[in-house]
Structure formats: structure tokens, C-alpha cells
Write a protein that holds these residues in place. Structure first.
Motif, PDB file in Angstrom:
ATOM      1  N   ASP B  64      34.793 -53.169 -29.543  1.00 52.44           N
ATOM      2  CA  ASP B  64      33.786 -52.247 -29.731  1.00 52.44           C
ATOM      3  C   ASP B  64      32.483 -52.367 -29.072  1.00 52.44           C
ATOM      4  OD1 ASP B  64      35.703 -50.149 -30.323  1.00 52.44           O
ATOM      5  OD2 ASP B  64      34.954 -50.047 -32.606  1.00 52.44           O
ATOM      6  N   GLY B  65      31.920 -53.707 -29.534  1.00 56.70           N
ATOM      7  CA  GLY B  65      30.650 -53.987 -28.914  1.00 56.70           C
ATOM      8  C   GLY B  65      30.383 -55.457 -29.305  1.00 56.70           C
ATOM      9  N   PHE B  66      29.564 -55.962 -28.521  1.00 55.40           N
ATOM     10  CA  PHE B  66      28.933 -57.296 -28.874  1.00 55.40           C
ATOM     11  C   PHE B  66      27.789 -57.870 -28.373  1.00 55.40           C
ATOM     12  CE2 PHE B  66      31.696 -57.709 -25.045  1.00 55.40           C
ATOM     13  CZ  PHE B  66      30.892 -58.306 -24.210  1.00 55.40           C
ATOM     14  N   SER B  67      26.957 -58.718 -29.072  1.00 57.53           N
ATOM     15  CA  SER B  67      25.732 -59.174 -28.669  1.00 57.53           C
ATOM     16  C   SER B  67      25.463 -59.383 -27.265  1.00 57.53           C
ATOM     17  CB  SER B  67      25.236 -60.099 -29.456  1.00 57.53           C
ATOM     18  OG  SER B  67      23.942 -60.711 -29.018  1.00 57.53           O
ATOM     19  N   PRO B  68      24.678 -59.038 -26.402  1.00 56.65           N
ATOM     20  CA  PRO B  68      24.234 -59.809 -25.038  1.00 56.65           C
ATOM     21  C   PRO B  68      23.986 -60.895 -24.955  1.00 56.65           C
ATOM     22  CG  PRO B  68      22.416 -58.266 -25.890  1.00 56.65           C
ATOM     23  CD  PRO B  68      23.644 -58.146 -27.094  1.00 56.65           C
ATOM     24  N   ARG B  69      23.773 -61.686 -26.038  1.00 59.77           N
ATOM     25  CA  ARG B  69      23.420 -62.928 -26.152  1.00 59.77           C
ATOM     26  C   ARG B  69      24.707 -64.058 -25.855  1.00 59.77           C
ATOM     27  NH1 ARG B  69      21.672 -65.815 -30.328  1.00 59.77           N
ATOM     28  NH2 ARG B  69      22.477 -64.361 -31.885  1.00 59.77           N
ATOM     29  N   ILE B  70      25.596 -63.340 -26.013  1.00 60.11           N
ATOM     30  CA  ILE B  70      27.085 -64.081 -25.801  1.00 60.11           C
ATOM     31  C   ILE B  70      27.698 -63.640 -24.680  1.00 60.11           C
ATOM     32  CG2 ILE B  70      27.601 -64.596 -28.225  1.00 60.11           C
ATOM     33  CD1 ILE B  70      29.588 -62.482 -28.345  1.00 60.11           C
ATOM     34  N   SER B  71      27.262 -62.629 -23.748  1.00 57.27           N
ATOM     35  CA  SER B  71      27.873 -62.110 -22.457  1.00 57.27           C
ATOM     36  C   SER B  71      28.259 -63.185 -21.630  1.00 57.27           C
ATOM     37  CB  SER B  71      27.190 -61.150 -21.853  1.00 57.27           C
ATOM     38  OG  SER B  71      25.674 -61.365 -21.836  1.00 57.27           O
ATOM     39  N   GLY B  72      27.356 -64.046 -21.469  1.00 58.00           N
ATOM     40  CA  GLY B  72      27.521 -65.283 -20.468  1.00 58.00           C
ATOM     41  C   GLY B  72      28.806 -66.299 -20.927  1.00 58.00           C
ATOM     42  N   VAL B  74      31.319 -65.332 -22.827  1.00 58.38           N
ATOM     43  CA  VAL B  74      32.396 -64.484 -22.662  1.00 58.38           C
ATOM     44  C   VAL B  74      32.890 -64.378 -21.106  1.00 58.38           C
ATOM     45  CG1 VAL B  74      33.414 -62.192 -22.710  1.00 58.38           C
ATOM     46  CG2 VAL B  74      31.790 -62.823 -24.536  1.00 58.38           C
ATOM     47  N   ASN B  97      26.551 -57.119 -19.043  1.00 58.28           N
ATOM     48  CA  ASN B  97      25.116 -56.944 -19.502  1.00 58.28           C
ATOM     49  C   ASN B  97      24.185 -56.938 -18.402  1.00 58.28           C
ATOM     50  OD1 ASN B  97      22.944 -57.417 -21.181  1.00 58.28           O
ATOM     51  ND2 ASN B  97      23.090 -59.655 -21.221  1.00 58.28           N
TER      52      ASN B  97
END
Lengths: 362, 98
Positions: B64-72, B74, B97
Motif C-alpha cells: 500500500d505504501g512505504f517510506s521513501p527512505r527505503i526505496s533504494g 527496495v 521515488n
């Protein structure tokens, strides 16, 4: 064989897959990974993540109901620009009736690592993997075994073929994208696993690989797998898979076949979500009907390789419901046919998927 | 119910599913609440969205959504798991992101 398709059958695979490590050992490894990664955070986007699923599953087979609360956390921590350390653990409690007494239950618990590996991204076409990894034979073991991904509670009957019993290898892997074009791509995986009797990282000696062709316009993937057990009685395993997701649809078809020295079989799974009644997030669109057909064929009964000891057919009819906020209800009914008797298997469960940074930050 | 009738029922269900699938085209899910990714628009499909649809959502639905701090993280994880090229990893990161 009824039992191989039941909840208990799934558990056997899970129990084999998870290592018999203590809770302290698992927590130590995860904590060490987190500490390691703190010193090498490159950017704000590279914060280590914790993902995974928490589930409460039930299975009723022949009037016998079993319960399985289960948590599978996954940690992924990038170290610098080329290295990624990842690990998945399993923590589960298994409640099963005392024999002959449905009202009294006994329970067992298991805590262990499903895998712990380091991935070094050497180039655009090569990633070097070291550590304990999921055996890359066919697709189910690597892609669909996490509880927050699989559509059905239990794995296919042929899952044990080609994954060396435990589902894990200990050693190294080379993998990546060999050819990348607009109309097709080919990726590969090659692995070597050493023999290990270590309590926490048991593995069998073997080697093999998988190659896949993906056609993006057709959304079609075709792949072949092969591996060879290099200890005890050396055996070859052959596998093939097909994944098809027609363009601009929400229909998916997945199929695998595998052949070992003593048995062979296949499974075909289809699932669909409709957009006809207000989209995927509507009350109706959240339903996901499923169907899986599978057959196993025994070539001999010399050894038990995890497959039913007689030819078996099974049809699974499922209906999942995708709740908001990353939760999913999974239900299925299966009818299994074999010469040892036909059985019904009812399975229900609820799964919550989580994904968040390993620690709080700006 | 014997095995033959189960197989016939299964084939009918699969056939009906594939017909229904052709009838109703899909729309993208939204993997990140922070990025606005996957929202319906008239724009042509971006490269990052293509990577997401072809490689990520083939196995699993988007969270559903996640923090942009972990987009790298992921993106890196998907690079290893889905055998992405470096370019695809960058496109996916931009998609998650922007």
C-alpha cells in the motif's frame, strides 16, 4: 498420499527449510546485519528495510484441524553501492490435535533462518551471491514461497524435486541478466552448494542452474532448470516453468513441471481479479479466485523424496480477498485423489504484509 | 465428485477467466503512497512503471505504501531477485521515488 498435500505436508517443507537455530541465534544475526549496515549508509534512500509477513493459518484435513501462527521477517541491508545483505527468518508455532482426540492439542515451535546471503552486484549482467540461499530450481522456491506472496497456503506437491530436500544451498551463485533487448531478455542462475552438517546451515552438495526467456510484449516467461545432487546416490533433476500474464489484464497463469529419478509431476495455477465493478480496490475487485491443478507420477518407490508414494491428482479451488492496508484473507478447498484414498483439505488464513525502514530516521 | 469432473470444471474456470481477462484491462496499483506512483493518468507508460509491472508485480502485488527512505534498498533487492540491469534498477528507483 493425502498427507503430502495437507497442512502437515506444508509444514514438513517449512520445517526442513527453516534451520533449527535458536531464537537467540536468529536475533543475533539480524542485529549484526543491522549494525553492520549503519556505518555504510550511502544515501537517505538506502536505509535497511524490514519486510515480511505475519499470518494465522488453519487447515482441516479429514476432520483434523491444525493451527499455524507464523511470522516471516526479511531484512535487506545495502552496504555501499554494490553489496546487499539479505536474510529471511521463520518463527512459527504449530498446534495439532493429539492423536485420536480433537479436543486436546499439542504444539511445537520453530525458529530459524530461511536464508542468509550476501549479494555482490559485479556488473549489469552479473551478481555474485554467497552464503545460504534458496535453491534456484524452477520458480516456486525462490519467488512464491514467502507467506505474503503465495496464493495458496501450501506449496505444490512437486516442490521437493530439485531443491535438495531443505530448499537451501550453501555456497555460491552466479546470476543476472545475460541478454537484454526490447523484445526479449534472458536471465540465468548457476549455483554450487557444498555439503554441510552444521546445525544452523545444513546443506547437500550439488550444482545446477536455471535459464529463463522473457518476452515483454507477450508477458510470457519460459524457463528450464537442471541440477544434480553430488552426494550419496547422484541424481539429476529437470524442471521447466511457464508464466503468462496477458498484457493489460489481471489474469495470471503459472505452471511448472519437474522430473526426478524417482518421481515427476506438474502444477498449473491461474488467478484473476476483476475490474468490472469499480476497479481493483472495490469490494468486488478485491476478490481473487484461484485454481491450481497438480499431478504427481511415481517412477519407483525406492526412496521417499517428499512426493506422494503413489500417483496423485489434486485440484485446489481458492478464493482470496485482498483487504486494504496490506492484509489478505486466503481460503481454499482441495480435493485430492489417489489409490490410497481421496481426501478433502480446507484451508483458511489471514496474512499481513509489512514493509518499513529498520530504524527511525529523518 | 471424481477426478475427471474436477479437471473439466477446472478447464472451464480457466477458460472463463481468460475470457474475462481479455474483456477488462488492468490498471496499475500504487506501490508508494509517497510517490504517487501508479496513479491513473493519460501519460504514456514510463520506463520505471514498465520495469515495475514486468518484473515486480509479476510475483507480488505492490504494498500500500512505504517510506521513501527505503526505496533504494527496495530497488537493489529487486535488482538481485529479478535480475534487473543497472539501468532498470535506476528506472525503478525513479518510479518508486521520483
Amino acid at each position: 498420499m493425502a498427507q503430502s498435500a495437507t497442512f502437515a505436508g506444508m509444514l514438513c517443507l517449512t520445517f526442513d527449510r527453516v534451520l533449527r537455530a535458536s531464537a537467540f541465534g536468529v536475533c543475533s544475526v539480524l542485529a549484526a546485519l543491522a549494525v553492520l549496515s549503519t556505518g555504510r549508509l550511502a544515501t537517505a534512500q538506502d536505509t535497511p528495510l524490514i519486510s515480511g509477513g505475519a499470518a494465522f493459518l488453519t487447515s482441516t484435513n479429514g476432520g483434523k484441524t491444525e493451527y499455524l501462527p507464523n511470522i516471516e521477517p526479511l531484512l535487506a541491508a545495502p552496504l555501499g553501492s554494490h553489496l546487499l545483505v539479505e536474510s529471511r527468518a521463520a518463527l512459527l508455532e504449530f498446534f495439532t490435535p493429539e492423536s485420536g482426540n480433537q479436543s486436546a492439542y499439542k504444539h511445537f515451535h520453530f525458529v530459524g533462518l530461511s536464508y542468509l546471503q550476501g549479494d555482490y552486484v559485479a556488473s549489469s549482467h552479473l551478481t555474485i551471491v554467497g552464503g545460504e540461499y534458496l535453491t534456484p530450481f524452477n520458480t516456486y522456491n525462490e519467488r512464491l514461497s514467502p507467506i505474503w506472496i503465495g496464493n495458496f497456503q501450501d506449496g505444490p506437491l512437486i516442490l521437493p524435486l530439485g531443491i535438495f530436500s531443505s530448499g537451501n544451498g550453501l555456497g555460491g551463485q552466479l546470476r543476472g541478466n545475460a541478454i537484454q533487448r526490447n523484445k526479449y531478455s534472458i536471465d540465468y542462475t548457476w549455483f554450487y552448494s557444498t555439503r554441510s552438517a552444521n546445525e544452523y546451515f545444513p546443506a547437500q552438495r550439488g550444482s545446477g542452474g536455471r535459464g529463463s526467456l522473457y518476452l515483454p510484449e507477450q508477458r510470457l516467461e519460459l524457463g528450464l532448470s537442471y541440477d544434480r545432487l553430488l552426494q550419496g546416490t547422484h541424481e539429476n533433476f529437470y524442471g521447466a516453468h511457464l508464466w503468462w500474464e496477458p498484457r493489460d489484464t489481471t489474469f495470471r497463469l503459472r505452471a511448472e513441471g519437474a522430473r526426478g529419478h524417482h518421481a515427476q509431476g506438474y502444477w498449473v495455477e491461474a488467478d484473476y481479479r476483476t475490474k468490472a465493478f469499480g476497479g481493483l480496490d472495490s469490494v468486488i475487485g478485491r476478490f481473487e479466485p484461484l485454481f491450481r491443478m497438480q499431478q504427481t507420477f511415481r517412477r519407483d518407490t525406492v526412496v521417499s523424496d517428499g512426493l506422494p508414494m503413489v500417483n496423485t491428482q489434486r485440484a485446489d479451488f481458492g478464493l482470496d480477498y485482498n483487504l486494504p492496508h496490506n492484509a489478505r484473507i486466503i481460503t481454499s478447498y482441495a480435493r485430492q485423489f489417489s489409490s490410497t484414498g481421496n481426501v478433502n483439505v480446507w484451508e483458511t488464513g489471514i496474512v499481513y504484509r509489512f514493509l518499513f525502514p529498520a530504524w527511525k530516521g529523518k | 465428485m471424481n477426478s475427471k469432473s474436477v479437471v473439466i470444471a477446472a478447464v472451464v474456470i480457466m477458460w472463463a477467466s481468460s475470457l474475462a481477462a481479455k474483456q477488462y484491462p488492468a490498471q496499475a496499483d500504487s506501490p508508494s503512497k509517497n510517490s504517487g506512483v501508479g496513479k491513473q493518468s493519460a501519460k504514456p507508460q514510463g520506463e520505471g512503471e514498465r520495469v515495475f509491472e514486468q518484473h515486480c508485480s509479476r510475483c507480488h502485488t505492490s504494498p500500500d505504501g512505504f517510506s521513501p527512505r527505503i526505496s533504494g534498498t527496495v530497488s537493489r533487492h529487486m535488482r538481485v531477485r529479478a535480475s534487473l540491469s543497472q539501468r532498470e534498477e535506476e528506472q525503478l528507483l525513479h518510479f518508486l521515488n521520483p
